[in-house]
Scaffold this motif. Structure first.
Motif, PDB file in Angstrom:
ATOM      1  N   VAL A 102      43.306  38.341  29.518  1.00  0.00           N
ATOM      2  CA  VAL A 102      44.020  39.590  29.754  1.00  0.00           C
ATOM      3  C   VAL A 102      45.246  39.226  30.578  1.00  0.00           C
ATOM      4  O   VAL A 102      45.156  38.435  31.514  1.00  0.00           O
ATOM      5  CB  VAL A 102      43.130  40.592  30.508  1.00  0.00           C
ATOM      6  CG1 VAL A 102      43.899  41.881  30.807  1.00  0.00           C
ATOM      7  CG2 VAL A 102      41.857  40.875  29.722  1.00  0.00           C
ATOM      8  N   VAL A 103      46.395  39.794  30.242  1.00  0.00           N
ATOM      9  CA  VAL A 103      47.634  39.447  30.938  1.00  0.00           C
ATOM     10  C   VAL A 103      48.255  40.715  31.512  1.00  0.00           C
ATOM     11  O   VAL A 103      48.531  41.667  30.772  1.00  0.00           O
ATOM     12  CB  VAL A 103      48.643  38.739  30.012  1.00  0.00           C
ATOM     13  CG1 VAL A 103      49.892  38.335  30.795  1.00  0.00           C
ATOM     14  CG2 VAL A 103      47.997  37.504  29.384  1.00  0.00           C
ATOM     15  N   ALA A 104      48.443  40.718  32.828  1.00  0.00           N
ATOM     16  CA  ALA A 104      49.092  41.832  33.515  1.00  0.00           C
ATOM     17  C   ALA A 104      50.396  41.335  34.118  1.00  0.00           C
ATOM     18  O   ALA A 104      50.466  40.211  34.617  1.00  0.00           O
ATOM     19  CB  ALA A 104      48.182  42.393  34.609  1.00  0.00           C
ATOM     20  N   ARG A 123      46.726  33.948  22.492  1.00  0.00           N
ATOM     21  CA  ARG A 123      46.416  33.675  23.901  1.00  0.00           C
ATOM     22  C   ARG A 123      46.142  34.948  24.688  1.00  0.00           C
ATOM     23  O   ARG A 123      45.711  34.870  25.846  1.00  0.00           O
ATOM     24  CB  ARG A 123      47.579  32.932  24.579  1.00  0.00           C
ATOM     25  CG  ARG A 123      48.131  31.736  23.840  1.00  0.00           C
ATOM     26  CD  ARG A 123      47.057  30.696  23.519  1.00  0.00           C
ATOM     27  NE  ARG A 123      46.430  30.142  24.664  1.00  0.00           N
ATOM     28  CZ  ARG A 123      46.863  29.062  25.321  1.00  0.00           C
ATOM     29  NH1 ARG A 123      47.969  28.444  24.931  1.00  0.00           N
ATOM     30  NH2 ARG A 123      46.203  28.574  26.354  1.00  0.00           N
ATOM     31  N   VAL A 124      46.403  36.121  24.080  1.00  0.00           N
ATOM     32  CA  VAL A 124      46.353  37.377  24.828  1.00  0.00           C
ATOM     33  C   VAL A 124      45.214  38.242  24.299  1.00  0.00           C
ATOM     34  O   VAL A 124      45.196  38.636  23.130  1.00  0.00           O
ATOM     35  CB  VAL A 124      47.695  38.136  24.719  1.00  0.00           C
ATOM     36  CG1 VAL A 124      47.611  39.465  25.472  1.00  0.00           C
ATOM     37  CG2 VAL A 124      48.829  37.277  25.279  1.00  0.00           C
ATOM     38  N   ARG A 125      44.281  38.551  25.180  1.00  0.00           N
ATOM     39  CA  ARG A 125      43.157  39.408  24.822  1.00  0.00           C
ATOM     40  C   ARG A 125      43.510  40.890  24.984  1.00  0.00           C
ATOM     41  O   ARG A 125      43.074  41.735  24.203  1.00  0.00           O
ATOM     42  CB  ARG A 125      41.958  39.059  25.713  1.00  0.00           C
ATOM     43  CG  ARG A 125      40.713  39.869  25.430  1.00  0.00           C
ATOM     44  CD  ARG A 125      39.612  39.528  26.415  1.00  0.00           C
ATOM     45  NE  ARG A 125      38.442  40.355  26.201  1.00  0.00           N
ATOM     46  CZ  ARG A 125      37.473  40.532  27.090  1.00  0.00           C
ATOM     47  NH1 ARG A 125      37.543  39.914  28.262  1.00  0.00           N
ATOM     48  NH2 ARG A 125      36.441  41.309  26.819  1.00  0.00           N
ATOM     49  N   GLY A 285      38.320  50.358  34.508  1.00  0.00           N
ATOM     50  CA  GLY A 285      37.883  51.067  33.325  1.00  0.00           C
ATOM     51  C   GLY A 285      38.403  50.426  32.045  1.00  0.00           C
ATOM     52  O   GLY A 285      37.678  50.339  31.039  1.00  0.00           O
ATOM     53  N   PHE A 286      39.637  49.969  32.077  1.00  0.00           N
ATOM     54  CA  PHE A 286      40.233  49.321  30.929  1.00  0.00           C
ATOM     55  C   PHE A 286      39.506  48.021  30.579  1.00  0.00           C
ATOM     56  O   PHE A 286      39.157  47.786  29.421  1.00  0.00           O
ATOM     57  CB  PHE A 286      41.707  49.039  31.234  1.00  0.00           C
ATOM     58  CG  PHE A 286      42.452  48.334  30.146  1.00  0.00           C
ATOM     59  CD1 PHE A 286      42.733  48.958  28.942  1.00  0.00           C
ATOM     60  CD2 PHE A 286      42.921  47.036  30.341  1.00  0.00           C
ATOM     61  CE1 PHE A 286      43.435  48.307  27.942  1.00  0.00           C
ATOM     62  CE2 PHE A 286      43.638  46.375  29.360  1.00  0.00           C
ATOM     63  CZ  PHE A 286      43.895  47.015  28.148  1.00  0.00           C
ATOM     64  N   LEU A 287      39.230  47.204  31.596  1.00  0.00           N
ATOM     65  CA  LEU A 287      38.522  45.937  31.353  1.00  0.00           C
ATOM     66  C   LEU A 287      37.107  46.193  30.850  1.00  0.00           C
ATOM     67  O   LEU A 287      36.624  45.477  29.956  1.00  0.00           O
ATOM     68  CB  LEU A 287      38.481  45.104  32.636  1.00  0.00           C
ATOM     69  CG  LEU A 287      39.823  44.589  33.166  1.00  0.00           C
ATOM     70  CD1 LEU A 287      39.637  43.850  34.481  1.00  0.00           C
ATOM     71  CD2 LEU A 287      40.502  43.670  32.145  1.00  0.00           C
ATOM     72  N   ALA A 288      36.445  47.202  31.396  1.00  0.00           N
ATOM     73  CA  ALA A 288      35.071  47.496  30.969  1.00  0.00           C
ATOM     74  C   ALA A 288      35.021  47.938  29.515  1.00  0.00           C
ATOM     75  O   ALA A 288      33.993  47.750  28.840  1.00  0.00           O
ATOM     76  CB  ALA A 288      34.470  48.573  31.870  1.00  0.00           C
TER      77      ALA A 288
END
Length: 292
Positions: A102-104, A123-125, A285-288
């Motif tokens: 994940v890229v922020a 490379r980006v989940r 919440g987004f990651l979950a």
């Protein structure tokens, strides 16, 4: 004085491109890998992500580099525009053993994150762009665009002393990026002041500006291309951002197949710092909700 280390982070260095990249890591050995990309100006990884490491680092493998020309990364010339910075980030992920993450990214870092998803989609989940640059064709008035272009064309012997002089007015700069500067932790504010007066501390952002500002339009406008980004994307933007209008994030999200926008109320440009609690809640919440 040693560089600032956010609570819950551990600093390390990675050899890459003939230099040494300062990277902040969280102690977690499991959980999703999350690459955190700082903004421009006098920013670095310790400032942008000062409040993120302790609450997110227990469950995520956080990776926050100082990009070349910023912070404590050394031996690598500034890269200029977002495309070479995205390629650099992909190489750094390989060196660190992270094939996909994940890229922020905030502001300039959001521009880099979006370019990473376009140039290295494998490379980006998922993406979390925070008030990202790179989604506008240009300034609203042509004369302002031309004036900014002319300013960016000035030689280094003129630009660098001017940048150092401007670095003395950090209070005004913080009021520009934060609706309420009092919410910034004093440690991060002190690091911002140190970065603003560090020799060469403005060079990375100057090279970025020179790469993206054209005489008639912005060279980094990827709004016509964002429809190709298919990974889940959470735009996070302050509703009172004076630097990058929230409209840019809304326009981009509307063109993407799996994107939404969260507007943080009464919040300026550094939304991840100023609306910290809302940011944490939304990101968790987004990651979950990401597919395993």
């Amino acid at each position: 004085m040693p560089p600032l280390v956010p609570p819950g982070a551990r600093p390390e260095t990675a050899a890459l491109d003939g230099g040494r990249v300062r990277v902040l890591r969280s102690p977690a050995e499991s959980g999703p890998a999350v690459v955190l990309l700082h903004g421009g100006g006098c920013d670095n990884a310790s400032i942008s992500w000062y409040r993120a490491f302790e609450p997110l680092g227990a469950d995520c493998r956080l990776i926050a580099p100082d990009l070349p020309g910023f912070g404590s990364t050394s031996g690598i010339a500034p890269l200029g525009g977002p495309a070479p910075m995205a390629d650099f980030t992909a190489r750094l992920m390989t060196v660190l053993g992270e094939e996909r993450a994940v890229v922020a990214g905030v502001s300039m870092g959001g521009d880099v994150a979006l370019n990473l998803a376009l140039r290295h989609p494998d490379r980006v989940r998922a993406l979390v762009p925070i008030a990202p640059a790179g989604l506008s064709a240009g300034l609203s008035r042509p004369w302002m665009q031309a004036a900014l272009w002319a300013l960016c064309r000035l030689p280094d012997p003129v630009l660098l002393p001017a940048a150092r002089l401007a670095g003395r007015f950090t209070g005004a700069a913080l009021r520009r990026v934060l609706h309420d500067p009092s919410v910034l932790p004093p440690e991060a504010a002190a690091e911002f002041r140190r970065e603003s007066t560090r020799p060469g501390g403005q060079l990375g952002y100057l090279r970025y500006g020179q790469a993206i500002v054209g005489r008639r339009w912005m060279r980094n406008d990827i709004l016509p291309e964002v429809h190709r980004i298919r990974v889940p994307t959470l735009f996070f933007h302050g509703d009172l951002d004076p630097l990058i209008p929230p409209r840019d994030s809304r326009l981009a999200a509307a063109r993407m197949p799996d994107a939404r926008v969260v507007l943080a109320s009464r919040c300026g440009h550094w939304a991840q710092l100023e609306a910290h609690d809302r940011f944490l809640s939304e990101v968790r919440g987004f990651l979950a909700g990401l597919p395993r």
